[in-house]
Design an enzyme around this catalytic site. Structure first.
Site, PDB file in Angstrom:
ATOM      1  N   HIS A 189       0.815  -1.225   0.000  1.00 24.67           N
ATOM      2  CA  HIS A 189       0.000   0.000   0.000  1.00 24.67           C
ATOM      3  C   HIS A 189       0.848   1.275   0.000  1.00 24.67           C
ATOM      4  O   HIS A 189       0.302   2.367  -0.250  1.00 24.67           O
ATOM      5  CB  HIS A 189      -0.907   0.053   1.236  1.00 24.67           C
ATOM      6  CG  HIS A 189      -1.966  -0.999   1.267  1.00 24.67           C
ATOM      7  ND1 HIS A 189      -2.811  -1.251   0.214  1.00 24.67           N
ATOM      8  CD2 HIS A 189      -2.311  -1.885   2.251  1.00 24.67           C
ATOM      9  CE1 HIS A 189      -3.632  -2.227   0.529  1.00 24.67           C
ATOM     10  NE2 HIS A 189      -3.350  -2.640   1.758  1.00 24.67           N
ATOM     11  N   ASP A 249      -3.055 -10.598  -2.086  1.00 21.88           N
ATOM     12  CA  ASP A 249      -3.580 -10.070  -0.835  1.00 21.88           C
ATOM     13  C   ASP A 249      -5.070  -9.760  -0.996  1.00 21.88           C
ATOM     14  O   ASP A 249      -5.541  -9.486  -2.108  1.00 21.88           O
ATOM     15  CB  ASP A 249      -2.812  -8.790  -0.484  1.00 21.88           C
ATOM     16  CG  ASP A 249      -3.006  -8.330   0.948  1.00 21.88           C
ATOM     17  OD1 ASP A 249      -2.145  -8.624   1.784  1.00 21.88           O
ATOM     18  OD2 ASP A 249      -4.023  -7.654   1.212  1.00 21.88           O
ATOM     19  N   ASP A 272      -4.422 -12.768   3.850  1.00 21.84           N
ATOM     20  CA  ASP A 272      -5.631 -12.310   4.523  1.00 21.84           C
ATOM     21  C   ASP A 272      -6.896 -12.564   3.713  1.00 21.84           C
ATOM     22  O   ASP A 272      -7.997 -12.202   4.152  1.00 21.84           O
ATOM     23  CB  ASP A 272      -5.528 -10.834   4.915  1.00 21.84           C
ATOM     24  CG  ASP A 272      -4.878  -9.974   3.849  1.00 21.84           C
ATOM     25  OD1 ASP A 272      -4.603 -10.473   2.745  1.00 21.84           O
ATOM     26  OD2 ASP A 272      -4.619  -8.789   4.131  1.00 21.84           O
TER      27      ASP A 272
END
Length: 314
Positions: free
Chosen positions: A132, A169, A250
């Protein structure tokens, strides 16, 4: 059984010293549980451990602006127990600068070692995580964009003509897309839950970005279909000379941070697909990076399944 690969794990104790508070999900314990699982499965005896060096600032500057670098270097607290808040989710402590240098250093060292043929592939077991992190600022638990630093090093320093990044992700790697949206030598493929943090626009049409939003509840069957139909044709057409992986876990069904439904076998399958592309076009060259994954048991099981697949053990 496929041949055992020379797989290196790059890590450093400094990566455990970066922390963002006792209740923050992106904690040093994430490395601990993966290390414990590596030992419990005997995988630690079948891979090579290498110490992550500190990156040169010039390695980070290929991706991040002085604004971002100076913020992390100059504003991290100097006293234990203190935090500097970059955003609501991202904090710096007194060790964050050093840990971020180690994480970026692992990216550069692993990339160099794989390109030089010292090892077949590598997994960077490092924190702070990265996908990010944007050009001018850290965000979303991420400080510097480790996978982007590695890809930029491969093309700008090592002279590779084309590299690809696969990101699985649950959150979109918005920082990685920003780093390479105008870089035709880099292709990014990803899927991510949407709508979901970081609330990336899904209507952009960039020729080197194959980013597939999926709804909450998406499981392995749908992911395998989209990878087969969208990722793999694009990657084979692009024919990268090296692949990098933003390995977030995740999207696992047991991870309450996200809402997807993947299991360990799905991460094995995803890793196998990336390896097949690398074997066909890139001499097998892969460097993978820990990203998300906050249910510690699911994270440990999934990350070690990914590492064992890279090493040809499963």
């Amino acid at each position: 059984m496929p041949p055992i690969m020379t797989t290196a794990i790059y890590t450093h104790p400094d990566c455990k010293k970066h922390e963002m508070g006792a209740y923050h999900p992106e904690s040093p314990a994430r490395i601990d549980v993966i290390e414990e699982r590596l030992a419990a499965t005997g995988t630690d005896r079948l891979v090579v451990f290498r110490e992550a060096p500190e990156a040169e600032v010039s390695d980070i500057e290929r991706v991040h602006s002085p604004t971002s670098i100076n913020l992390v270097r100059d504003y991290h607290p100097k006293m234990p127990g203190q935090y500097f808040s970059v955003d609501a989710d991202t904090l710096l402590n007194r060790y964050s600068w050093r840990a971020a240098l180690r994480a970026a250093g692992a990216a550069v060292a692993a990339t160099r070692a794989v390109i030089d043929g010292e090892i077949d592939n590598a997994f960077c077991l490092v924190r702070p995580i990265g996908h990010h992190a944007r050009l001018h600022t850290p965000m979303g638990f991420c400080v510097f964009n480790n996978v982007a630093i590695a890809a930029r090093y491969a093309i700008d320093v090592c002279g590779l003509k084309k590299v690809a990044i696969a990101d699985f992700d649950v959150h979109h790697g918005n920082g990685t897309e920003e780093a390479f949206s105008r870089e035709p030598r880099v292709m990014m493929v990803s899927f991510f839950q949407s709508p979901f943090y970081p609330y990336t626009r899904t209507d952009k049409n960039l020729p080197n970005m194959v980013n597939v939003p999926v709804p909450a509840g998406t499981g392995g069957e749908a992911v395998r279909k989209l990878v087969t139909e969208k990722w793999l044709p694009a990657l084979h057409d692009f024919a990268p000379e090296m692949l990098f992986v933003s390995a977030g876990f995740d999207a696992h069904k047991d991870d309450t941070v996200g809402g997807m439904r993947l299991v360990e076998d799905d991460y094995v399958w995803l890793t196998q697909q990336v390896m097949a592309v690398a074997n066909r076009h890139a001499r097998g060259r892969i460097v993978s990076f820990l990203e998300g994954g906050y249910s510690r048991s699911a994270l440990a099981r999934s990350a070690v399944a990914h590492i064992r697949t890279l090493a040809g053990l499963d």
